[in-house]
Scaffold this active site. Structure first.
Site, short mmCIF file in Angstrom:
data_model
loop_
_atom_site.label_atom_id
_atom_site.label_comp_id
_atom_site.label_asym_id
_atom_site.label_seq_id
_atom_site.Cartn_x
_atom_site.Cartn_y
_atom_site.Cartn_z
N ASP A 18 0.95 -1.25 0.12
CA ASP A 18 0.09 -0.14 -0.03
C ASP A 18 0.92 1.42 0.09
O ASP A 18 2.14 1.18 -0.34
CB ASP A 18 -0.97 0.06 1.10
CG ASP A 18 -2.33 0.86 1.04
OD1 ASP A 18 -2.06 1.92 0.51
OD2 ASP A 18 -3.28 0.04 1.15
N HIS A 48 2.15 1.66 -3.05
CA HIS A 48 0.92 2.69 -3.89
C HIS A 48 1.70 3.99 -3.83
O HIS A 48 1.11 4.91 -4.22
CB HIS A 48 -0.46 2.81 -3.15
CG HIS A 48 -1.23 1.45 -3.43
ND1 HIS A 48 -2.11 1.27 -2.92
CD2 HIS A 48 -0.50 0.30 -3.86
CE1 HIS A 48 -2.60 -0.05 -3.07
NE2 HIS A 48 -1.60 -0.52 -3.72
#
Ligand SMILES: *[C@@H]1O[C@H](CO)[C@@H](O)[C@H](O)[C@H]1NC(C)=O
Ligand SMILES: *[C@@H]1O[C@H](CO)[C@@H](O)[C@H](O)[C@H]1NC(C)=O
Ligand SMILES: *[C@@H]1O[C@H](CO)[C@@H](O)[C@H](O)[C@H]1NC(C)=O
Ligand SMILES: *[C@@H]1O[C@H](CO)[C@@H](O)[C@H](O)[C@H]1NC(C)=O
Length: 469
Positions: free
Chosen positions: A270, A293
């Protein structure tokens, strides 16, 4: 002859220590015998104070070794109570060192190393490895973290050691929930892991926090979180979990001020770094992010909440194989809710960022939404004074995406020395802007002609409390 004795001595002192996982346990047992007999605590592996190994384990009188408090370090025995006991002792001494020695693996259940009655400047010297339990029984319902340090003044975690959340048992549940959504609904009742996934290492309500040297890997969810902290330094650490592990943020900051993060490698599933509401004066440099991310401010303003973030710098860093590069995201109100988010993001600089194979390197998304039906004209957290300088490299989807809100357009976006090229010719996309106001300080590659010049002041932000923070 002397030489031979010397060699024999070396052999006797070191070889058992190096070769056997049990030598430490045996000495720990004899140690606890000494304690029961009321003798003062003496060094391990030798009754005389001249063994090199004992000096390693017991370098100062203010060192509290978890082995001495009964930890086995065999990766199977539950060492939680030993950690709690060592902490209780270290907590009473100013500038003490709680030692987790190298060469052993400690199984530790969820635990809180808690002030506020501890003395200041405690060091948690992590040279060994700490692992999390994999059985669901070890986790209470709704536990938010595995290892917590809370309400401390001056706390340092340092060393060459590893914190391993053994997260795959939690991720698999998640992957199963996607593959078999019906079967999964009762996974927890059937003995699966709890639905709330814990953060591996969390600091709460503390000042002067330092984390350096260590590796944090395979977290159940976020690896390292700072919440309500002031004065945070993170450097020389490594965070690592697979790129497809769900929700495994690298470093998560919330309600924290005066934060310095540098010389750190972040690979996760993430956001590499996630900066949430209440953060200001955050300086990030020389980090390596990917997979993951990207580096994100937000999502802010979820469920109509007020969010304030200011004075954030990210510079001299590389981002590769990620979903986004540098991102600001604020939550969109969901359709039947009356209120959008409020507050402001002000004063953000992204400078000298090298991107490689990043889907969308530069992105502001005020329509961040976890469902469909995200309306276009509602209030949002206001975004202003965001500068992008020297962002270079390759993208795989879109180079620049500014999706700002109709009610609070983005103001004061400046860009200079942007050189973003598609990683393959057929993916050549042009920048997207919606309600984005600002200035190009140089020519850019690709040209960003969609940015609107001037000030969106003719727009009256409504439901935004004027963006005041
Ligand atoms: C120590 O334990 C680990 C696993 O717990 C094992 O792989 C290793 O071989 C052991 N080393 C010795 C010297 O017994
Ligand atoms: C420790 O040092 C003393 C003298 O300094 C020596 O006589 C003794 O043999 C040493 N013991 C070990 C275990 O090295
Ligand atoms: C912004 O944050 C930096 C630390 O990152 C700090 O040195 C500086 O004083 C802050 N600026 C303001 C205006 O608070
Ligand atoms: C908001 O609505 C307009 C049309 O009213 C549309 O063109 C625009 O793309 C929408 N903005 C976003 C970010 O979806």
């Amino acid at each position: 002859m002397k030489y031979l004795r010397f060699l024999t001595l070396i052999y006797i002192t070191f070889i058992p220590y190096l070769l056997s996982n049990n030598s430490i346990c045996i000495s720990a047992e004899s140690q606890s015998k000494h304690r029961k007999q009321g003798k003062s605590i003496t060094p391990i592996l030798s009754d005389k104070n001249n063994g090199t190994v004992s000096q390693m384990l017991e370098s100062t009188p203010n060192t509290f070794n978890v082995i001495k408090y009964g930890a086995k370090g065999d990766a199977i025995s539950d060492d939680t109570n030993a950690f709690v006991a060592a902490w209780a002792a270290a907590c009473k001494v100013q500038g003490s060192v709680m030692l987790v020695p190298s060469g052993s693996v400690f199984l530790v259940k969820p635990v809180s190393f808690s002030g506020p009655n501890c003395l200041s400047n405690i060091v948690f010297q992590l040279d060994g490895k700490i692992i999390a339990p994999k059985d669901s029984g070890a986790w209470g319902k709704g536990l938010l973290q595995w290892l917590e340090f809370t309400k401390l003044k001056g706390i340092t975690i340092r060393g060459k050691g590893v914190i391993d959340g053994q997260g795959s048992v939690w991720w698999n549940d998640d992957i199963n929930s996607i593959k078999y959504p019906v079967d999964y609904t009762n996974a927890e009742a059937k003995g699966g892991m709890p639905s709330t996934k814990p953060t591996a290492l969390r600091f709460y309500g503390s000042t002067d926090v330092t984390v350096t040297g260590i590796t944090i890997q395979n977290s159940q969810q976020t690896h390292l979180k700072f919440d309500n902290c002031n004065g945070v330094q993170v450097f020389g650490i490594s965070i690592s979990s697979p790129g497809n592990s769900p929700n495994t943020d690298g470093i998560h900051l919330q309600n924290s001020q005066n934060v310095l993060i540098h010389t750190t490698s972040l690979a996760c599933g993430d956001d590499c770094i996630s900066i949430q509401t209440g953060c200001s004066n955050v300086y990030v440099h020389n980090v390596n992010c990917g997979p993951g991310h990207g580096i994100s401010i937000g999502g802010l303003g979820k469920d109509g909440s007020k969010a304030c973030v200011s004075n954030i710098t990210v510079r001299d860093s590389t981002i590769h194989d990620t979903l986004t590069g540098v991102r600001i995201k604020t939550w969109q109100v969901r359709i039947f809710e009356m209120q959008g988010g409020s507050g402001a993001v002000q004063g953000v600089m992204f400078s000298n960022i090298q991107v490689s194979e990043v889907e969308t390197p530069i992105i502001i998304d005020q329509f961040y939404c976890d469902g469909h039906n995200c309306p276009n004209k509602t209030s949002a957290v206001a975004i202003s004074s965001v500068s992008y300088q020297s962002i270079k490299g390759t993208y795989t989807a879109n180079p620049v995406h500014f999706a700002c809100s109709d009610s609070s357009p983005c103001a004061g976006i400046t860009l200079s020395t942007i050189e973003l090229n598609p990683s393959s010719r057929d993916k050549n996309n042009i920048p997207f802007c919606w309600e984005a106001f600002g200035e190009l300080k140089t020519h850019t590659t690709p040209p960003i002609s969609c940015l609107r010049t001037g000030d969106p002041s003719h727009k009256q932000p409504h439901n935004n409390n004027g963006g005041l923070c």
